[in-house]
Design a protein around this motif. Structure first.
Motif, PDB file in Angstrom:
ATOM      1  N   ARG A  71       1.520 134.441  67.283  1.00 41.55           N
ATOM      2  CA  ARG A  71       1.562 135.331  66.125  1.00 41.55           C
ATOM      3  C   ARG A  71       0.299 136.167  65.979  1.00 41.55           C
ATOM      4  NH1 ARG A  71       6.168 133.999  66.854  1.00 41.55           N
ATOM      5  NH2 ARG A  71       7.535 133.035  65.330  1.00 41.55           N
ATOM      6  N   ILE A 108       1.434 125.566  67.578  1.00 40.72           N
ATOM      7  CA  ILE A 108       2.071 124.600  66.681  1.00 40.72           C
ATOM      8  C   ILE A 108       2.475 125.278  65.378  1.00 40.72           C
ATOM      9  CG2 ILE A 108       1.665 122.541  65.268  1.00 40.72           C
ATOM     10  CD1 ILE A 108      -0.192 121.570  67.592  1.00 40.72           C
ATOM     11  N   ILE A 109       1.567 126.053  64.802  1.00 37.36           N
ATOM     12  CA  ILE A 109       1.821 126.710  63.524  1.00 37.36           C
ATOM     13  C   ILE A 109       2.859 127.829  63.671  1.00 37.36           C
ATOM     14  CG2 ILE A 109       0.758 128.092  61.688  1.00 37.36           C
ATOM     15  CD1 ILE A 109      -0.102 125.146  61.725  1.00 37.36           C
ATOM     16  N   VAL A 111       5.152 128.599  66.158  1.00 37.35           N
ATOM     17  CA  VAL A 111       6.471 128.297  66.690  1.00 37.35           C
ATOM     18  C   VAL A 111       7.086 127.084  65.995  1.00 37.35           C
ATOM     19  CG1 VAL A 111       7.746 127.829  68.832  1.00 37.35           C
ATOM     20  CG2 VAL A 111       5.742 129.258  68.900  1.00 37.35           C
ATOM     21  N   GLY A 112       6.255 126.323  65.289  1.00 36.52           N
ATOM     22  CA  GLY A 112       6.743 125.094  64.671  1.00 36.52           C
ATOM     23  C   GLY A 112       6.972 124.015  65.709  1.00 36.52           C
ATOM     24  N   ALA A 113       6.143 124.024  66.741  1.00 32.90           N
ATOM     25  CA  ALA A 113       6.319 123.091  67.856  1.00 32.90           C
ATOM     26  C   ALA A 113       5.903 121.676  67.467  1.00 32.90           C
ATOM     27  CB  ALA A 113       5.500 123.558  69.054  1.00 32.90           C
ATOM     28  N   SER A 114       6.622 120.714  68.007  1.00 28.83           N
ATOM     29  CA  SER A 114       6.259 119.307  67.798  1.00 28.83           C
ATOM     30  C   SER A 114       5.150 118.924  68.772  1.00 28.83           C
ATOM     31  CB  SER A 114       7.478 118.416  68.041  1.00 28.83           C
ATOM     32  OG  SER A 114       7.832 118.433  69.410  1.00 28.83           O
ATOM     33  N   GLN A 117       6.450 118.840  72.293  1.00 23.91           N
ATOM     34  CA  GLN A 117       6.636 120.164  72.889  1.00 23.91           C
ATOM     35  C   GLN A 117       5.295 120.739  73.345  1.00 23.91           C
ATOM     36  OE1 GLN A 117       8.625 121.772  69.452  1.00 23.91           O
ATOM     37  NE2 GLN A 117      10.579 121.885  70.538  1.00 23.91           N
TER      38      GLN A 117
END
Length: 175
Positions: A71, A108-109, A111-114, A117
């Motif tokens: 982003r 992480i922030i 894409v909302g990746a775990s 991931q």
């Protein structure tokens, strides 16, 4: 009675021998599992396109790739890393640069990746990812204190957007 007693003895010896075989088989199985799990480990993080290789490819590629993954564009990411490193205490580790730490955080922030991931994408252990996330978050908190400041530090006036909105204004009336 004598023959009945010898049959019981024979049966006891067979049971003892059978139990000993079971014990040996179970022990051999346990030793085999220990060898597989602890001695002959198969490497998990073995992807070719990992860590800085993938990050460099994204940052040097089309600007939209960086925006999609983090982003932000590559120049802004680089500036943020420099700011966090020079003024807010974020340090590189032996195996990870500041830009990789910040990129993992933003990935992480954004894409909302775990955690799993991120492990697969950056080829680091989950504990390492969690530790780096906390380090970057701590630096960003210090950065936010410096950057985010109210226009009116005494809060003497109410912004027009709040004053004109009946949904928000009741919360700002002095009683």
């Amino acid at each position: 009675m004598g023959s009945n007693n010898s049959d019981d003895d024979d049966e006891f010896i067979l049971m003892k021998h059978f139990d000993m075989k079971k014990l040996i088989i179970c022990t051999a199985g346990a030793i085999h599992m220990c060898c597989i799990n602890y001695m002959y480990k198969e490497p998990c993080m073995v992807s070719y396109n990992t860590r800085m290789r993938w990050l460099t490819e994204v940052l040097r590629g089309h600007w939209k790739r960086s925006v999609n993954m983090f982003r932000t564009d590559a120049t802004t990411l680089s500036s943020l890393c420099t700011e966090l490193e020079t003024h807010h205490g974020l340090k590189p580790s032996r195996r990870m640069s500041v830009i990789e730490k910040v990129a993992m955080f933003l990935f992480i922030i954004a894409v909302g990746a775990s955690n799993r991931q991120v492990q697969e994408r950056f080829q680091h252990l989950g504990e390492t990812i969690s530790r780096c996330f906390k380090e970057v978050l701590k630096s960003l908190r210090l950065f936010a204190v410096k950057v985010i400041k109210p226009v009116d530090s005494q809060f003497t006036s109410t912004p027009r957007e709040i004053a004109m909105n009946p949904r928000f204004m009741p919360h700002f009336k002095v009683r």
